[in-house]
Design a protein around this motif. Structure first.
Motif, PDB file in Angstrom:
ATOM      1  N   SER A  71       0.763  -1.181   0.091  1.00  0.00           N
ATOM      2  CA  SER A  71      -0.058  -0.168  -0.061  1.00  0.00           C
ATOM      3  C   SER A  71       0.665   1.413   0.005  1.00  0.00           C
ATOM      4  O   SER A  71       0.390   2.193  -0.344  1.00  0.00           O
ATOM      5  CB  SER A  71      -0.995  -0.080   1.155  1.00  0.00           C
ATOM      6  OG  SER A  71      -0.310  -0.025   2.475  1.00  0.00           O
ATOM      7  N   CYS A  95      -2.390  -1.039  -5.509  1.00  0.00           N
ATOM      8  CA  CYS A  95      -2.425  -2.445  -5.346  1.00  0.00           C
ATOM      9  C   CYS A  95      -3.924  -2.781  -6.196  1.00  0.00           C
ATOM     10  O   CYS A  95      -4.580  -3.766  -6.157  1.00  0.00           O
ATOM     11  CB  CYS A  95      -2.386  -3.018  -4.041  1.00  0.00           C
ATOM     12  SG  CYS A  95      -2.798  -2.060  -2.754  1.00  0.00           S
ATOM     13  N   ILE A  96      -4.570  -1.682  -6.742  1.00  0.00           N
ATOM     14  CA  ILE A  96      -6.046  -1.899  -7.290  1.00  0.00           C
ATOM     15  C   ILE A  96      -6.049  -1.460  -8.790  1.00  0.00           C
ATOM     16  O   ILE A  96      -7.080  -1.837  -9.336  1.00  0.00           O
ATOM     17  CB  ILE A  96      -7.120  -1.107  -6.388  1.00  0.00           C
ATOM     18  CG1 ILE A  96      -7.037   0.107  -6.430  1.00  0.00           C
ATOM     19  CG2 ILE A  96      -6.960  -2.072  -4.779  1.00  0.00           C
ATOM     20  CD1 ILE A  96      -7.980   0.841  -5.673  1.00  0.00           C
ATOM     21  N   PHE A 114      -6.463  -9.816  -8.063  1.00  0.00           N
ATOM     22  CA  PHE A 114      -6.170  -8.735  -7.066  1.00  0.00           C
ATOM     23  C   PHE A 114      -5.854  -9.342  -5.615  1.00  0.00           C
ATOM     24  O   PHE A 114      -6.637 -10.388  -5.347  1.00  0.00           O
ATOM     25  CB  PHE A 114      -7.124  -7.485  -7.065  1.00  0.00           C
ATOM     26  CG  PHE A 114      -7.059  -6.848  -8.338  1.00  0.00           C
ATOM     27  CD1 PHE A 114      -6.227  -5.620  -8.693  1.00  0.00           C
ATOM     28  CD2 PHE A 114      -8.156  -6.925  -9.396  1.00  0.00           C
ATOM     29  CE1 PHE A 114      -6.405  -5.002  -9.792  1.00  0.00           C
ATOM     30  CE2 PHE A 114      -8.088  -6.413 -10.387  1.00  0.00           C
ATOM     31  CZ  PHE A 114      -7.242  -5.380 -10.525  1.00  0.00           C
ATOM     32  N   TYR A 118     -12.720  -8.028  -4.040  1.00  0.00           N
ATOM     33  CA  TYR A 118     -13.649  -6.882  -4.553  1.00  0.00           C
ATOM     34  C   TYR A 118     -14.757  -7.386  -5.182  1.00  0.00           C
ATOM     35  O   TYR A 118     -14.639  -8.615  -6.063  1.00  0.00           O
ATOM     36  CB  TYR A 118     -12.412  -6.510  -5.621  1.00  0.00           C
ATOM     37  CG  TYR A 118     -11.172  -5.941  -4.930  1.00  0.00           C
ATOM     38  CD1 TYR A 118     -11.402  -4.819  -4.517  1.00  0.00           C
ATOM     39  CD2 TYR A 118     -10.113  -6.654  -4.944  1.00  0.00           C
ATOM     40  CE1 TYR A 118     -10.035  -3.931  -3.590  1.00  0.00           C
ATOM     41  CE2 TYR A 118      -9.165  -5.998  -4.021  1.00  0.00           C
ATOM     42  CZ  TYR A 118      -9.005  -4.729  -3.609  1.00  0.00           C
ATOM     43  OH  TYR A 118      -7.885  -4.187  -3.202  1.00  0.00           O
TER      44      TYR A 118
END
Length: 133
Positions: A71, A95-96, A114, A118
């Motif tokens: 992150s 990271c997305i 990922f 999500y």
């Protein structure tokens, strides 16, 4: 220079078929980075697989990606990665977000993953339900 290229099998005809772990000591330990990351080419391979999470498969005509950035890492990008008959470029933003550019002469199936849960993914502005692995 020629000795280095020969020792690490960096000639164009050898680079894709050479052994994964070359020139190793007798006490080779797969968990020791000083044993598994030897030579510039292995550092590039480990960056691509571990941090960038990019794994091409010629037999399945796919490219799989999964950002392994932490992150606190803003972004990472690898350009002109040799894949099949051309190149791909992959950019991770945090990271997305993952962007991929296919510069091969064929259509690739992109398997994107990922870290985390999500419920949806947005691809070219369109939302899709996701599957959990």
């Amino acid at each position: 220079m020629n000795e280095y290229i020969s020792r690490w099998k960096l000639q164009p005809e050898d680079i894709m078929s050479r052994s994964r772990y070359m020139n190793q000591p007798e006490n080779f330990d797969l968990n020791n980075n000083f044993h598994t990351c030897r030579g510039l080419s292995s550092y590039v391979e480990n960056f691509r697989r571990l941090t960038m999470g990019v794994v091409p498969s010629a037999s399945e005509n796919t490219i799989s990606t999964c950002s392994r950035l932490t992150s606190d890492t803003l972004d990472a990008e690898i350009r002109n990665l040799p894949v099949l008959d051309g190149y791909v470029s992959v950019k991770h933003t945090g990271c997305i977000v993952i962007e991929i550019e296919n510069n091969t002469f064929q259509e690739l199936v992109w398997r994107v993953a990922f870290m985390g849960q999500y419920p949806q993914a947005k691809v070219d502005g369109k939302r899709y339900q996701t599957d959990s692995c």
